[in-house]
Design an enzyme around this catalytic site. Sequence first.
Site, PDB file in Angstrom:
ATOM      1  N   GLU A 126      22.513 -76.033 -48.496  1.00 41.76           N
ATOM      2  CA  GLU A 126      21.097 -75.685 -48.418  1.00 41.76           C
ATOM      3  C   GLU A 126      20.231 -76.401 -49.449  1.00 41.76           C
ATOM      4  OE1 GLU A 126      20.557 -71.458 -48.381  1.00 41.76           O
ATOM      5  OE2 GLU A 126      21.625 -71.203 -46.499  1.00 41.76           O
ATOM      6  N   GLU A 168      27.242 -70.546 -42.255  1.00 38.18           N
ATOM      7  CA  GLU A 168      26.912 -69.223 -42.798  1.00 38.18           C
ATOM      8  C   GLU A 168      26.134 -68.436 -41.758  1.00 38.18           C
ATOM      9  OE1 GLU A 168      24.844 -68.880 -46.563  1.00 38.18           O
ATOM     10  OE2 GLU A 168      26.083 -70.470 -47.435  1.00 38.18           O
TER      11      GLU A 168
HETATM   12  C1  FCB Z   1      22.285 -68.507 -48.330  1.00 33.13           C
HETATM   13  C2  FCB Z   1      23.163 -69.000 -49.453  1.00 33.13           C
HETATM   14  C3  FCB Z   1      24.309 -68.089 -49.783  1.00 33.13           C
HETATM   15  C4  FCB Z   1      23.946 -66.637 -49.660  1.00 33.13           C
HETATM   16  C5  FCB Z   1      23.256 -66.353 -48.359  1.00 33.13           C
HETATM   17  C6  FCB Z   1      22.870 -64.904 -48.148  1.00 33.13           C
HETATM   18  O1  FCB Z   1      20.997 -68.989 -48.514  1.00 33.13           O
HETATM   19  O2  FCB Z   1      23.680 -70.258 -49.148  1.00 33.13           O
HETATM   20  O3  FCB Z   1      24.781 -68.438 -51.047  1.00 33.13           O
HETATM   21  O4  FCB Z   1      23.219 -66.235 -50.757  1.00 33.13           O
HETATM   22  O5  FCB Z   1      22.104 -67.138 -48.242  1.00 33.13           O
END
Ligand code: FCB
Length: 485
Positions: A168, A375
Amino acid sequence: MCSAARTFPDGFLWGSATASYQIEGAYDEDGRTFSIWDTYSRTPGRVLNGDTGDVADDHYHRWSEDVGHIKNLGLHAYRFSLAWPRIQPGGSGAFNPRGIVFYSRLVDALLQSGVQPVATLYHWDLPQELEDAGGWANRDTALRFADFAAHVAGQLGDRISVWTTLNEPWCSAFLGYASGVHAPGRTDPAAALAAAHHLNLGHGLAGRAIRSVLGEQAQVSVTLNLHVTRPDDPDSAADRDVIRQLDAVGNRVFLGPMLDGAYPQDLLEDTASVTDWSFVKDGDEATIAVPLSVLGINYYSTSRARRHFGDSPREHADGHKESDVSPWVGADDIDFLTQPGPYTAMGWNIDPSGMTELLTDVGARYPDVPLMVTENGAAFYDRVSADGRVHDADRVSYLHRHIDAVGTAIDSGVDVRGYFLWSLLDNFEWAWGYDRRFGIIRVDFDTLERTWKDSAYWYAELIRANALPPVDRIPTHSAVGSTAG
Ligand code: FCB
């Protein structure tokens, strides 16, 4: 439609993800030095309740138990990140063998358990010394990152299945250097754009360094949190232009150089009053466009925006104050509107259709690049029941609907190779400290004891069947493994 029977392609990779600063603790052991998050979390007012990652989940000492959980869940792959200040204290110069030994053991244990290691090289814990020298706003940080990547590739070698350069970079650049709600906490829009470029450059240089050490077949990836933003009024040209603007500074600022080999012209125009982009040197964009083996996508929720006109009061979906600095550099005249619920404990709206939309959209833009959801997950205020279990039905429902939405994208022909649930363990959720729990395994932050939530049992069942179980199919402890729970 009943999605209970939804199955996934053979070989679909089921995983879970964590990050070094969020779980490891042991902040001053075996030669580790400070990262920007150690400094930031110690700065009063920055992190809820003054929480720090000093202990976190103590994964640094409990990694072997955690690999046991990973194995018992049946995960095919585990996505973790490497703490740069552990492996190269100070971020330049000598490497610390004790730092790499930790990850080497972890990787061997994963492989022995039949789990593919997916390693992220940078999940936000920049060595503090590099920030003191200008951080990601400084070009040299990208070169230091490539050295770090080459070293780690040499040490961990072909034991790593997929190398993810950055997690990110939007958050690193714009939350770190524009709005300041993440480390290093700077509020300098020009620095944020320079940081975005140097993160891109670091990605390209690191990807090339990995392939020069391990060969062209090394799997190089990056994880982006691409934004799904809807126009308040789809019929309004002004609102549609807001979406274009947010897509430029939220998504194409990375997708452009990484996958098209150039920054988008409209981004340069939108931000012309902030910077002249002279930090982009000849050849940088070609360097950044290192061929990607797979593109990682993180998805949590959607947002809605419209053009802000005149003197009317500004609206802010997340309730932040008017004086707060926006992360949306070059897009000042925009209102973010409250999305309809339901919401997670983060206040993020639950909208699985955004997952399908995002995968379909990126799949259409880049049909030759395989995608991986790196994620997805949800924070809720979990309760331990009288029976000692955590019946997190809201998390199971969130996961069910979002994994189903991934399946919908696959049905429409998008090449999605895997899904990584965030997160394996409750952990340090950045500015929210330990107050927001994303884990499918509960961590008691007093005793550090791990307990499988219902969502962990449910996810284990999904992996076993390679099919989406109904939300109420929570297998018993004994059905999934001897050390569960
Ligand atoms: C993302 C991050 C991760 C976690 C999630 C909820 O932005 O990459 O580390 O904090 O959100």
